[in-house]
Write an enzyme that holds these catalytic residues in place. Sequence first.
Site, PDB file in Angstrom:
ATOM      1  N   LYS A  51      12.952 -33.279 -15.937  1.00 57.92           N
ATOM      2  CA  LYS A  51      12.584 -33.259 -14.524  1.00 57.92           C
ATOM      3  C   LYS A  51      11.061 -33.251 -14.396  1.00 57.92           C
ATOM      4  CE  LYS A  51      16.883 -32.799 -13.242  1.00 57.92           C
ATOM      5  NZ  LYS A  51      17.606 -33.920 -12.632  1.00 57.92           N
ATOM      6  N   ASP A  52      10.578 -33.771 -13.276  1.00 57.07           N
ATOM      7  CA  ASP A  52       9.149 -33.913 -13.057  1.00 57.07           C
ATOM      8  C   ASP A  52       8.440 -32.562 -13.006  1.00 57.07           C
ATOM      9  OD1 ASP A  52       9.747 -36.557 -12.818  1.00 57.07           O
ATOM     10  OD2 ASP A  52       9.569 -36.622 -10.633  1.00 57.07           O
ATOM     11  N   LYS A  53       7.151 -32.601 -13.311  1.00 64.29           N
ATOM     12  CA  LYS A  53       6.316 -31.403 -13.190  1.00 64.29           C
ATOM     13  C   LYS A  53       5.997 -31.121 -11.728  1.00 64.29           C
ATOM     14  CE  LYS A  53       1.779 -29.496 -14.386  1.00 64.29           C
ATOM     15  NZ  LYS A  53       0.526 -29.694 -15.150  1.00 64.29           N
ATOM     16  N   GLN A 108       5.911 -41.176 -14.788  1.00 69.59           N
ATOM     17  CA  GLN A 108       6.339 -40.072 -15.639  1.00 69.59           C
ATOM     18  C   GLN A 108       6.634 -40.534 -17.058  1.00 69.59           C
ATOM     19  OE1 GLN A 108       7.481 -41.043 -12.645  1.00 69.59           O
ATOM     20  NE2 GLN A 108       8.661 -39.419 -11.651  1.00 69.59           N
ATOM     21  N   LYS A 142      12.667 -24.592 -11.568  1.00 71.28           N
ATOM     22  CA  LYS A 142      11.250 -24.519 -11.942  1.00 71.28           C
ATOM     23  C   LYS A 142      10.371 -25.194 -10.903  1.00 71.28           C
ATOM     24  CE  LYS A 142      11.444 -28.740 -14.697  1.00 71.28           C
ATOM     25  NZ  LYS A 142      10.577 -29.483 -13.768  1.00 71.28           N
TER      26      LYS A 142
END
Length: 464
Positions: free
Chosen positions: A58-60, A143, A29
């Site tokens: 997981k991070d954006k 986060q 992604k």
Amino acid sequence: KGAAGRGGGGFFRGDPLESKTYLEFTLYKENMDTMAAVNLLAKLTRVKPGSFQYSGTKDKRACTSQRVSLFRGEAARMAALNRTLKNCMLGDFALTTKPLRLGALSGNRFEIALRNVTEPAESLQAACENLKHRGFINYYGMQRFGSSSISTHSIGVAILKAEWDQVTRLILCPRAGERDEASKARQHFADHQDAKAALKLFPLWMASERSVLEGFVKHGPADHRNALAGIPRNMRLMYAHAYQSFVWNHMVSQRLRLYGSLKAVEGDLVLVDAELLGKRKAEPEDATEEDAVEQTHPKQVRILSAEEAASVSIFDVVMPLPGTTVVYPGHDVGQQAYGAKMLEDGLDIESMQHSSKEFALTGDYRKIMAKVATLEWDCMTYYDPKAQLQLTDMDLVNGKDESYLKAVAGDTNQDPKTALRVRFDLESSQYATMCLRELLKEHMESATQGAMVPEGAVAPSVAS
């Protein structure tokens, strides 16, 4: 890797036995966090988000890959989504007997490019070597708390107080710095308190907000507790866990200010090896007053004496996240200090024993310093300020290599710029932003990255 499943070959790796009831696949992604991606997949497949399991979020703001499992998922059906999905891709399918579980991973691999670096090569080399040998303070990063004006830990405070109307208000209320569509949707609900009408305005990616609104439509506008229950359990718990992390960050800052970051001291905590623990239980004559502390948490710890502290690495020292079953340090940053910090938010340690079993927090332990495994780095020259400087996993699947990056580095007639590219592994729940904070020797706070650590956090490279 058969990532997209777009024709050719089979979908599976391994032996697709019928007894294996979970479909496991890789989710790639871009510019989307894990929960948003999973919620999108759930809507497209018309299954509950809880049917999807993963080991971590997981991070954006990254291009990420991770494994996801789906109960009784069909590979062909999931692969077909690749025709319409934007910013994500599914592939590398396998059938398994067990789902993935949160925390069931050894760590994460990071590849990061730092643009427009002006320091000479010798300084960059020294900074990377220092990070490799000294590590960094293991703070929870931005986060964990969110980047908006209303942090996740503030919602956690309301949950621990069982103030359900305040919880839903904080989730839905207007906040600064969001996209226009989100701001308009929030303001409309604040002005009209019409959940059904607001659902038409809230975009699909605002999954938590939409879940609360759907709860209001189903249970009524006054049933805040049941409206909150519509949010996936992992997300509900994340709010409460964010408050534990907030307190932990502050307590670690206190500990490092008092005792430094170079060595263990009397009263510090270390995890007890299971084999050593069994030996000590078999030899009660060796027991000390510290050992007599009742420990009901599955992880066992030991309070260090001055003699023991002299032979313990700072990388083995842990601090507790507040909870009902943890042991607190035996020095000035102990249970009393934790209680004083929580009192600022109208809470105390007993608040962790919540009236709702779901939010009863037992606590945990976390190392205060982190090591960087397999740190590698190099410098790259580029010209276009927006040039791509790293290969993504999809680039690799599509056969691209470093020559591609050179081709898109920009017009050589522009001024050359230097990027420092770093590659490293971190253990589960360690934050790359905090690692970079040490490398850059600056606070990654609101002026740079949006309040990644609480105000008053100890500076990088803190010494005793």
